[in-house]
Design an enzyme around this catalytic site. Structure first.
Site, PDB file in Angstrom:
ATOM      1  CG  ASP A 131      -0.179   0.056   2.478  1.00  0.00           C
ATOM      2  OD1 ASP A 131       0.778   0.226   2.402  1.00  0.00           O
ATOM      3  OD2 ASP A 131      -0.862   0.296   3.676  1.00  0.00           O
ATOM      4  CD  GLU A 132       5.618   0.901   3.033  1.00  0.00           C
ATOM      5  OE1 GLU A 132       6.744   2.451   2.870  1.00  0.00           O
ATOM      6  OE2 GLU A 132       5.579  -0.012   4.119  1.00  0.00           O
ATOM      7  CE1 TYR A 155       9.897  -2.504   0.393  1.00  0.00           C
ATOM      8  CE2 TYR A 155       8.160  -0.715   1.294  1.00  0.00           C
ATOM      9  CZ  TYR A 155       8.528  -2.660   0.431  1.00  0.00           C
ATOM     10  OH  TYR A 155       7.167  -3.320   0.619  1.00  0.00           O
ATOM     11  CE  LYS A 159       6.365  -4.666  -3.464  1.00  0.00           C
ATOM     12  NZ  LYS A 159       7.210  -6.049  -4.399  1.00  0.00           N
TER      13      LYS A 159
HETATM   14  N1  NAD Z   1       5.652  -7.157   5.776  1.00  0.00           N
HETATM   15  C1  NAD Z   1       5.083  -6.654   4.939  1.00  0.00           C
HETATM   16  O1  NAD Z   1       4.358  -5.420   5.977  1.00  0.00           O
HETATM   17  C2  NAD Z   1       4.879  -6.572   3.238  1.00  0.00           C
HETATM   18  C3  NAD Z   1       3.776  -5.829   3.411  1.00  0.00           C
HETATM   19  C4  NAD Z   1       3.467  -4.934   1.820  1.00  0.00           C
HETATM   20  C5  NAD Z   1       4.042  -5.840   0.476  1.00  0.00           C
HETATM   21  N2  NAD Z   1       5.197  -6.359   1.305  1.00  0.00           N
HETATM   22  C6  NAD Z   1       5.182  -6.988  -0.275  1.00  0.00           C
HETATM   23  O2  NAD Z   1       5.387  -8.269   0.490  1.00  0.00           O
HETATM   24  C7  NAD Z   1       6.943  -9.677  -0.601  1.00  0.00           C
HETATM   25  C8  NAD Z   1       6.847 -10.405   0.385  1.00  0.00           C
HETATM   26  O3  NAD Z   1       7.299  -9.180   2.270  1.00  0.00           O
HETATM   27  P1  NAD Z   1       8.809  -9.420   3.620  1.00  0.00           P
HETATM   28  O4  NAD Z   1       7.955  -8.762   4.556  1.00  0.00           O
HETATM   29  O5  NAD Z   1       8.035 -11.044   3.424  1.00  0.00           O
HETATM   30  O6  NAD Z   1      10.246  -9.650   2.430  1.00  0.00           O
HETATM   31  P2  NAD Z   1      11.148 -10.420   3.654  1.00  0.00           P
HETATM   32  O7  NAD Z   1      12.870  -9.119   3.551  1.00  0.00           O
HETATM   33  O8  NAD Z   1      11.131 -10.767   4.947  1.00  0.00           O
HETATM   34  O9  NAD Z   1      11.167 -11.796   2.267  1.00  0.00           O
HETATM   35  C9  NAD Z   1      12.001 -11.452   1.299  1.00  0.00           C
HETATM   36  C10 NAD Z   1      13.073 -12.513   0.447  1.00  0.00           C
HETATM   37  O10 NAD Z   1      12.622 -12.324  -0.219  1.00  0.00           O
HETATM   38  C11 NAD Z   1      14.429 -13.073  -0.559  1.00  0.00           C
HETATM   39  N3  NAD Z   1      15.241 -12.157  -1.856  1.00  0.00           N
HETATM   40  C12 NAD Z   1      15.375 -10.623  -1.420  1.00  0.00           C
HETATM   41  N4  NAD Z   1      16.441 -10.356  -2.978  1.00  0.00           N
HETATM   42  C13 NAD Z   1      16.279 -11.002  -3.605  1.00  0.00           C
HETATM   43  C14 NAD Z   1      16.676 -11.766  -4.652  1.00  0.00           C
HETATM   44  N5  NAD Z   1      17.520 -10.873  -5.541  1.00  0.00           N
HETATM   45  N6  NAD Z   1      16.681 -12.357  -5.688  1.00  0.00           N
HETATM   46  C15 NAD Z   1      16.162 -13.298  -4.548  1.00  0.00           C
HETATM   47  N7  NAD Z   1      15.272 -13.717  -3.530  1.00  0.00           N
HETATM   48  C16 NAD Z   1      15.524 -12.579  -2.883  1.00  0.00           C
HETATM   49  C17 NAD Z   1      14.773 -12.751   0.777  1.00  0.00           C
HETATM   50  O11 NAD Z   1      16.122 -13.459   0.500  1.00  0.00           O
HETATM   51  C18 NAD Z   1      13.958 -12.695   1.322  1.00  0.00           C
HETATM   52  O12 NAD Z   1      13.564 -14.497   1.925  1.00  0.00           O
HETATM   53  C19 NAD Z   1       8.021  -7.898  -0.362  1.00  0.00           C
HETATM   54  O13 NAD Z   1       7.216  -7.743  -2.569  1.00  0.00           O
HETATM   55  C20 NAD Z   1       7.132  -6.734  -0.133  1.00  0.00           C
HETATM   56  O14 NAD Z   1       7.768  -5.162  -0.767  1.00  0.00           O
HETATM   57  C21 NAD Z   1       5.723  -7.011   2.429  1.00  0.00           C
END
Ligand code: NAD
Length: 346
Positions: A131-132, A155, A159
């Site tokens: 949502d950001e 960030y 996205k």
């Molecule tokens: N955490 C939240 O509250 C939130 C909210 C909205 C959206 N998101 C989105 O959801 C997704 C997952 O978020 P999260 O919190 O689980 O993130 P996270 O940081 O916990 O996990 C990200 C994973 O991606 C892997 N990764 C990073 N770079 C990589 C690359 N170049 N190649 C292959 N793997 C790679 C990392 O090793 C890690 O396991 C992201 O796309 C994030 O933008 C997260």
């Protein structure tokens, strides 16, 4: 269904992997294992014939081509990303490389695979976003799927850029994509640099619990297992070319969220003085967005999804999970950068 999940060793990705396997899907888990990853997150499915792990970087096109050819997935769920706003302020380049260039690479690898498979209409590439990308709200209103993009941090800008690429690959090449934009997740296996696990673990250790600014920033909180459920519904039933906002309809000011965590700990792990005494207001994050709130009407109406737990129940479960799983978080706390204040290098 055979689903290729990127970022499946991270926080949300691993919840998707665990739930997909539990529901009988085959999962090809592709992750580069960055600092934020932990294979312990998927230990419960590691022995399952439905789960295969492939260590690969989404920036490596040749590796992605090999993985698509070897596993021939029916769908891709793309969660791999650099995800921490504070880190994006100190070092934005990793965010551009993985979130923008990596997504571009994945789109091209998926398009090549989809084309040589005869462009099956049932194929899906599901891009998981945030949502950001919509920017910051005042006291009223909520983000819909039509809200214009207005990202503020490196960030969220990275996205937003990746969302635009995914839409363009749908409109230009016809690649069947779906996009979801979700609110802040919390729950088990959350890497201890984000607000909820930082609050729980600092409170447990009797250390000060930092809250940025005056704690008035509002986020809409979503339990990670409810999010994983919504994501699997979207990959199965979502319409190609469409985006869906996913939120828990649980808006809380940061200070209130942290206070609730402290109250739960007061009951479950009492100490001499209330845990809330540890809350410390610290200098605000540069450009800190005031409020995010998701209008999830479309996913409610079109796909029938609703969160299964309230924020009160979700926080109770999350705190208890951290109390029960010291063996998971203890080794992570030793990793570089944890516990330091990040995101002030402007
Ligand atoms: N955490 C939240 O509250 C939130 C909210 C909205 C959206 N998101 C989105 O959801 C997704 C997952 O978020 P999260 O919190 O689980 O993130 P996270 O940081 O916990 O996990 C990200 C994973 O991606 C892997 N990764 C990073 N770079 C990589 C690359 N170049 N190649 C292959 N793997 C790679 C990392 O090793 C890690 O396991 C992201 O796309 C994030 O933008 C997260």
């Amino acid at each position: 269904m055979k689903i290729l999940v990127t970022g499946g060793a991270g926080f949300i990705g691993s919840a998707v992997v665990r739930l997909a396997v539990a529901r009988g899907h085959q999962v090809v888990n592709v992750d580069a294992l960055t600092y934020a990853a932990n294979l312990e997150n998927v230990a419960s499915v590691a022995g399952s014939p439905l789960h295969v792990f492939e260590k690969a970087d989404i920036r490596d096109r040749a590796a992605l081509d090999r993985i698509f050819t070897r596993h021939a997935p029916d769908a891709v769920m793309h969660l791999a990303a650099e995800s921490h706003v504070d880190r994006s302020i100190d070092g934005p380049s990793d965010f551009i490389e993985t979130n923008v260039n990596g997504t571009f690479n994945l789109l091209e690898a998926a398009r090549a695979y989809w084309t040589r498979s005869g462009k099956p209409g049932g194929f899906r590439l599901h891009h998981v976003s945030t949502d950001e990308v919509f920017g910051s709200l005042g006291p009223a209103g909520r983000f819909t799927e039509e809200t214009p993009y207005d990202p503020r941090s490196p960030y969220s800008a990275s996205k937003a850029a990746s969302d635009h690429l995914v839409r363009a690959w749908n409109r230009t090449y016809g690649l069947p994509v779906v996009i979801t934009n979700c609110s802040n997740n919390y729950g088990p296996f959350h890497f201890p640099e984000k607000l909820v696990p930082v609050a729980i673990l600092n409170a447990l250790h009797g250390r000060r619990i930092p809250v940025y600014g005056r704690g008035g920033n509002v986020r809409d909180w979503l339990y990670v297992e409810d999010h994983a459920d919504a994501l699997l519904l979207v990959i199965e039933k979502g319409r190609a070319g469409r985006s869906y906002n996913i939120g828990g309809e649980a808006e809380r000011r940061n200070i209130d969220l942290v206070s609730t965590i402290c109250e739960i700990l007061d009951r479950r792990r009492p100490r001499a003085t209330p845990h809330a005494d540890l809350i410390t207001l610290v200098a605000d994050r540069p450009g800190h967005d005031a409020r995010y709130a998701i209008n999830p009407d479309r996913i409610h109406r079109e796909l029938g999804w609703r969160p299964s737990v309230t924020i009160e129940e979700g926080l109770e479960r999350t705190v208890q999970w951290y109390l029960d799983n010291e063996a998971w978080w203890r080794p992570i706390l030793k990793r570089h950068g944890l516990g330091e204040r990040l995101g002030m290098k402007t």
